[in-house]
Design a protein around this motif. Structure first.
Motif, PDB file in Angstrom:
ATOM      1  N   ILE A 144       0.667  -1.738   0.025  1.00 16.44           N
ATOM      2  CA  ILE A 144      -0.234   0.132  -0.322  1.00 16.44           C
ATOM      3  C   ILE A 144       1.266   1.161  -0.061  1.00 16.44           C
ATOM      4  CG2 ILE A 144      -1.530   1.149   1.200  1.00 16.44           C
ATOM      5  CD1 ILE A 144      -3.117  -0.986  -0.216  1.00 16.44           C
ATOM      6  N   ILE A 145       2.033   1.564   0.739  1.00 17.97           N
ATOM      7  CA  ILE A 145       2.968   2.388   1.046  1.00 17.97           C
ATOM      8  C   ILE A 145       3.295   2.850  -0.577  1.00 17.97           C
ATOM      9  CG2 ILE A 145       5.146   3.191   1.693  1.00 17.97           C
ATOM     10  CD1 ILE A 145       2.355   3.729   3.545  1.00 17.97           C
ATOM     11  N   MET A 146       4.174   1.552  -1.140  1.00 12.52           N
ATOM     12  CA  MET A 146       4.509   1.429  -2.297  1.00 12.52           C
ATOM     13  C   MET A 146       3.854   2.369  -3.646  1.00 12.52           C
ATOM     14  SD  MET A 146       6.628  -2.366  -2.420  1.00 12.52           S
ATOM     15  CE  MET A 146       7.324  -1.676  -4.766  1.00 12.52           C
ATOM     16  N   VAL A 147       2.320   1.564  -3.209  1.00 10.68           N
ATOM     17  CA  VAL A 147       1.185   2.304  -4.136  1.00 10.68           C
ATOM     18  C   VAL A 147       0.742   3.862  -3.977  1.00 10.68           C
ATOM     19  CG1 VAL A 147      -1.478   1.997  -4.778  1.00 10.68           C
ATOM     20  CG2 VAL A 147       0.216   0.363  -4.583  1.00 10.68           C
ATOM     21  N   LEU A 148       0.702   4.400  -3.252  1.00  8.33           N
ATOM     22  CA  LEU A 148       1.134   5.482  -2.731  1.00  8.33           C
ATOM     23  C   LEU A 148       2.136   6.625  -2.790  1.00  8.33           C
ATOM     24  CD1 LEU A 148      -1.081   5.601   0.100  1.00  8.33           C
ATOM     25  CD2 LEU A 148      -2.126   6.043  -1.114  1.00  8.33           C
ATOM     26  N   LEU A 153       4.563  10.482  -5.949  1.00  5.32           N
ATOM     27  CA  LEU A 153       6.033  10.860  -6.696  1.00  5.32           C
ATOM     28  C   LEU A 153       5.363  11.366  -8.349  1.00  5.32           C
ATOM     29  CD1 LEU A 153       8.663   8.227  -6.342  1.00  5.32           C
ATOM     30  CD2 LEU A 153       8.626  11.178  -5.381  1.00  5.32           C
ATOM     31  N   ALA A 154       4.264  10.443  -8.818  1.00  2.91           N
ATOM     32  CA  ALA A 154       4.153  10.835 -10.416  1.00  2.91           C
ATOM     33  C   ALA A 154       2.788  12.300  -9.840  1.00  2.91           C
ATOM     34  CB  ALA A 154       2.874   9.675 -10.593  1.00  2.91           C
ATOM     35  N   GLU A 155       2.743  12.274  -9.064  1.00  3.91           N
ATOM     36  CA  GLU A 155       1.917  13.803  -9.131  1.00  3.91           C
ATOM     37  C   GLU A 155      -0.264  13.790  -9.347  1.00  3.91           C
ATOM     38  OE1 GLU A 155       3.602  17.321 -10.588  1.00  3.91           O
ATOM     39  OE2 GLU A 155       4.927  17.344  -9.522  1.00  3.91           O
ATOM     40  N   THR A 156      -0.224  12.775  -9.114  1.00  3.15           N
ATOM     41  CA  THR A 156      -1.414  11.786  -9.025  1.00  3.15           C
ATOM     42  C   THR A 156      -2.111  12.310  -8.101  1.00  3.15           C
ATOM     43  OG1 THR A 156      -0.241  10.064 -10.171  1.00  3.15           O
ATOM     44  CG2 THR A 156      -3.333  10.150  -9.224  1.00  3.15           C
ATOM     45  N   ILE A 157      -1.817  12.438  -6.977  1.00  4.15           N
ATOM     46  CA  ILE A 157      -1.894  12.426  -5.719  1.00  4.15           C
ATOM     47  C   ILE A 157      -1.159  13.603  -5.144  1.00  4.15           C
ATOM     48  CG2 ILE A 157      -3.632  11.072  -5.521  1.00  4.15           C
ATOM     49  CD1 ILE A 157      -1.627   9.554  -3.106  1.00  4.15           C
ATOM     50  N   CYS A 158      -1.621  14.146  -3.938  1.00  3.70           N
ATOM     51  CA  CYS A 158      -1.058  14.943  -3.274  1.00  3.70           C
ATOM     52  C   CYS A 158      -0.642  14.547  -1.391  1.00  3.70           C
ATOM     53  CB  CYS A 158      -1.662  16.442  -2.584  1.00  3.70           C
ATOM     54  SG  CYS A 158      -3.062  16.397  -1.864  1.00  3.70           S
ATOM     55  N   GLU A 159       0.831  15.182  -1.036  1.00  6.56           N
ATOM     56  CA  GLU A 159       0.739  14.436  -0.044  1.00  6.56           C
ATOM     57  C   GLU A 159      -0.550  14.238   0.836  1.00  6.56           C
ATOM     58  OE1 GLU A 159       2.944  12.375   2.910  1.00  6.56           O
ATOM     59  OE2 GLU A 159       4.088  13.350   0.696  1.00  6.56           O
ATOM     60  N   ILE A 160      -0.943  15.746   1.207  1.00 11.37           N
ATOM     61  CA  ILE A 160      -2.450  15.512   2.200  1.00 11.37           C
ATOM     62  C   ILE A 160      -3.437  14.110   1.529  1.00 11.37           C
ATOM     63  CG2 ILE A 160      -4.241  16.832   2.595  1.00 11.37           C
ATOM     64  CD1 ILE A 160      -3.089  19.882   2.372  1.00 11.37           C
ATOM     65  N   ASP A 161      -3.600  14.350   0.484  1.00 11.09           N
ATOM     66  CA  ASP A 161      -4.130  12.920  -0.214  1.00 11.09           C
ATOM     67  C   ASP A 161      -3.562  11.732   0.222  1.00 11.09           C
ATOM     68  OD1 ASP A 161      -6.041  14.495  -1.354  1.00 11.09           O
ATOM     69  OD2 ASP A 161      -5.195  14.245  -3.060  1.00 11.09           O
ATOM     70  N   ARG A 162      -2.555  11.593   0.548  1.00 14.67           N
ATOM     71  CA  ARG A 162      -2.109  10.631   1.066  1.00 14.67           C
ATOM     72  C   ARG A 162      -2.033  10.289   2.285  1.00 14.67           C
ATOM     73  NH1 ARG A 162       2.956   9.554   3.086  1.00 14.67           N
ATOM     74  NH2 ARG A 162       4.155   7.584   2.585  1.00 14.67           N
ATOM     75  N   LEU A 197       4.236  11.404  11.880  1.00 13.86           N
ATOM     76  CA  LEU A 197       5.186  12.452  11.539  1.00 13.86           C
ATOM     77  C   LEU A 197       3.816  13.492  10.979  1.00 13.86           C
ATOM     78  CD1 LEU A 197       6.898  13.970   8.907  1.00 13.86           C
ATOM     79  CD2 LEU A 197       5.955  12.449   7.310  1.00 13.86           C
ATOM     80  N   GLU A 198       2.726  12.894  11.187  1.00 14.60           N
ATOM     81  CA  GLU A 198       1.389  13.627  11.079  1.00 14.60           C
ATOM     82  C   GLU A 198       1.154  14.597  12.296  1.00 14.60           C
ATOM     83  OE1 GLU A 198      -3.204  14.344   9.224  1.00 14.60           O
ATOM     84  OE2 GLU A 198      -2.137  12.243  10.640  1.00 14.60           O
TER      85      GLU A 198
END
Length: 269
Positions: A144-148, A153-162, A197-198
């Motif tokens: 799951i971590i690898m997919v996200l 990295l591909a900017e499909t989602i942002c860090e907040i979405d992750r 981290l959050e």
């Protein structure tokens, strides 16, 4: 786009989705070019089946029989329309398919596939090995971590979405494994770094805000002290001015008999 999440396979699901779509189309109805006509635009709805059902069709439909007026025949005919919505079976998707099709929205629902195995009756019947499930969960979480990470990295989602997806994923994991303290501890150990981290980010922002408030408070105190000093200086100047005015008035005042004598001398000449 509207999403309807379901855990059972009742036959009334498509009826309920139609009711939602009809209500949405009425809420956002648009007036046509003719003042007596309206456009009802139905949304694109999809049903998400969360449980691993195998007998669900990929397409849920029902027949709508509507009266349609024909300008040619000047008559009203009954016509049938096939109302259909796609059905997505969440548990039928592997993580590889979720990655390839970018269905990241499904990730928080994926832990449900473990729920049947965690049922007390199932665990008694099978050779339940917590260590094996622990290893399986660890591998699943790392995938799951690898997919996200790849999507971020591909900017499909942002860090907040992750972070949001991971937080929802963690809640689902806790819900599924709430009866097993050992696996709950495993889940907390795996997901703690992300949540930590959050928390650290929030703590850092709170600390920065507190420092900013302290700095602003000190600046306000300094400015208040300067204003007090200016007021004191102004009051001192006022006092000096009053003293000078008093002295000037005293100098302008008559000087007794000498001034009177000079006035009389002027009148006589």
């Amino acid at each position: 786009m509207q999403w309807e999440c379901e855990s059972d396979t009742g036959t009334k699901i498509v009826k309920r989705v139609f009711e939602y779509d009809a209500q949405a189309s009425l809420t956002y109805a648009e007036e046509g070019t003719n003042t007596s006509s309206w456009q009802l635009n139905f949304p694109y709805s999809t049903v998400l089946f969360l449980e691993p059902h195998t007998r669900i069709s990929d397409r849920l439909s029902c027949e709508l029989r509507l009266p349609v007026y024909s300008a040619d025949t000047r008559d009203t005919e009954i016509k049938s329309i096939d109302y259909a919505v796609p059905a997505i079976k969440v548990q039928s998707y592997t993580l590889q398919e979720i990655r390839e099709k970018q269905l990241l929205l499904l990730i928080p629902f994926t832990p449900i596939r473990f729920r049947k195995r965690m049922a007390s009756g199932t665990r008694k019947k099978q050779n339940y090995d917590p260590d094996f499930v622990k290893l399986e969960l660890a591998n699943f979480f790392h995938e799951i971590i690898m997919v996200l990470d790849e999507a971020t990295l591909a900017e499909t989602i942002c860090e907040i979405d992750r972070k949001d997806i991971l937080a929802l994923f963690r809640k689902a994991m806790i819900r599924v494994f709430h009866e097993d303290p050992f696996l709950l501890e495993v889940i907390n150990h795996m997901t703690a770094p992300v949540l930590e981290l959050e928390r650290e980010t929030i703590a850092r922002l709170q600390k920065e805000n507190e420092a900013l408030r302290t700095e602003r408070g000190a600046e306000k105190s300094r400015m208040d002290a300067e204003m007090d000093a200016l007021r004191s200086e102004r009051d001192a100047l006022k006092s000096q001015n009053i003293a000078l005015m008093t002295e000037v008035e005293a100098l302008r005042a008559p000087k007794g008999p000498f001034r009177s004598w000079r006035k009389r001398l002027k009148r006589n000449h």
